[in-house]
Design a protein around this motif. Structure first.
Motif, short mmCIF file in Angstrom:
data_model
loop_
_atom_site.label_atom_id
_atom_site.label_comp_id
_atom_site.label_asym_id
_atom_site.label_seq_id
_atom_site.Cartn_x
_atom_site.Cartn_y
_atom_site.Cartn_z
N MET A 1 26.69 33.54 31.00
CA MET A 1 28.14 33.56 31.13
C MET A 1 28.75 34.64 30.22
SD MET A 1 30.12 31.64 33.02
CE MET A 1 31.84 31.29 33.27
N SER A 2 28.24 34.77 29.00
CA SER A 2 28.79 35.77 28.08
C SER A 2 28.48 37.19 28.56
CB SER A 2 28.22 35.56 26.68
OG SER A 2 26.82 35.72 26.71
N ASP A 3 27.36 37.38 29.26
CA ASP A 3 27.03 38.71 29.79
C ASP A 3 28.09 39.17 30.78
OD1 ASP A 3 24.78 38.73 28.28
OD2 ASP A 3 23.41 38.16 29.90
N ILE A 4 28.58 38.24 31.59
CA ILE A 4 29.62 38.59 32.58
C ILE A 4 30.89 39.02 31.85
CG2 ILE A 4 31.08 37.67 34.41
CD1 ILE A 4 28.65 35.80 35.10
N TYR A 5 31.26 38.29 30.79
CA TYR A 5 32.46 38.66 30.04
C TYR A 5 32.31 40.04 29.39
CZ TYR A 5 34.55 34.01 30.51
OH TYR A 5 35.13 32.87 31.01
N ILE A 6 31.13 40.32 28.85
CA ILE A 6 30.88 41.63 28.25
C ILE A 6 30.99 42.72 29.31
CG2 ILE A 6 29.10 43.09 27.19
CD1 ILE A 6 28.13 40.45 25.79
N TYR A 7 30.42 42.47 30.49
CA TYR A 7 30.48 43.45 31.59
C TYR A 7 31.93 43.70 31.99
CZ TYR A 7 29.81 45.45 36.22
OH TYR A 7 29.87 46.26 37.31
N ILE A 8 32.72 42.62 32.13
CA ILE A 8 34.13 42.77 32.52
C ILE A 8 34.89 43.55 31.44
CG2 ILE A 8 36.28 41.48 32.85
CD1 ILE A 8 34.52 39.29 34.20
N LEU A 9 34.60 43.24 30.17
CA LEU A 9 35.27 43.93 29.07
C LEU A 9 34.96 45.43 29.10
CD1 LEU A 9 37.03 43.06 26.59
CD2 LEU A 9 34.92 43.21 25.25
N VAL A 10 33.68 45.78 29.31
CA VAL A 10 33.28 47.19 29.38
C VAL A 10 33.98 47.89 30.53
CG1 VAL A 10 31.34 48.72 29.88
CG2 VAL A 10 31.08 46.87 28.20
N VAL A 11 34.04 47.22 31.69
CA VAL A 11 34.71 47.81 32.86
C VAL A 11 36.19 48.03 32.56
CG1 VAL A 11 35.42 47.34 35.24
CG2 VAL A 11 33.05 46.95 34.53
N LEU A 12 36.84 47.05 31.94
CA LEU A 12 38.26 47.19 31.63
C LEU A 12 38.50 48.32 30.63
CD1 LEU A 12 39.40 43.47 31.35
CD2 LEU A 12 40.09 45.11 33.08
N ILE A 13 37.67 48.41 29.60
CA ILE A 13 37.82 49.49 28.61
C ILE A 13 37.63 50.85 29.27
CG2 ILE A 13 36.75 50.53 26.58
CD1 ILE A 13 36.19 47.60 25.65
N THR A 14 36.60 50.95 30.12
CA THR A 14 36.35 52.22 30.82
C THR A 14 37.53 52.59 31.72
OG1 THR A 14 34.01 51.65 30.81
CG2 THR A 14 34.69 53.45 32.25
N ALA A 15 38.06 51.60 32.44
CA ALA A 15 39.21 51.86 33.32
C ALA A 15 40.42 52.28 32.50
CB ALA A 15 39.52 50.61 34.14
N GLY A 16 40.63 51.66 31.34
CA GLY A 16 41.76 52.02 30.49
C GLY A 16 41.65 53.45 29.99
N ILE A 17 40.44 53.84 29.55
CA ILE A 17 40.24 55.21 29.06
C ILE A 17 40.46 56.20 30.20
CG2 ILE A 17 38.48 56.81 28.20
CD1 ILE A 17 37.33 54.36 26.63
N CYS A 18 39.93 55.90 31.37
CA CYS A 18 40.09 56.80 32.52
C CYS A 18 41.56 56.94 32.91
CB CYS A 18 39.28 56.28 33.72
SG CYS A 18 37.51 56.51 33.50
N SER A 19 42.31 55.82 32.88
CA SER A 19 43.73 55.89 33.24
C SER A 19 44.50 56.71 32.22
CB SER A 19 44.31 54.49 33.37
OG SER A 19 44.28 53.83 32.12
N LEU A 20 44.15 56.56 30.92
CA LEU A 20 44.82 57.37 29.89
C LEU A 20 44.57 58.86 30.12
CD1 LEU A 20 44.20 55.31 26.63
CD2 LEU A 20 46.40 55.83 27.67
#
Length: 50
Positions: A1-20
């Motif tokens: 379960m924690s692996d999924i949260y880590i994956y989602i967090l990484v995706v969100l951070i990557t999307a945020g950096i790309c949008s910036l």
């Protein structure tokens, strides 16, 4: 379960950096476009004066 949260967090951070970076790039392109328009207007004015 924690692996999924880590994956989602990484995706969100990557999307945020790309949008910036996207926002920065778009603003840069818009400023370049305005500069080009100003140069075109100035050259046309000079041509009209001649």
């Amino acid at each position: 379960m924690s692996d999924i949260y880590i994956y989602i967090l990484v995706v969100l951070i990557t999307a945020g950096i790309c949008s910036l970076f996207g926002v920065f790039y778009v603003s840069k392109v818009i400023s370049n476009q305005r500069r080009l328009e100003n140069e075109i207007i100035e050259t046309t004015r000079k041509a009209v004066r001649k």
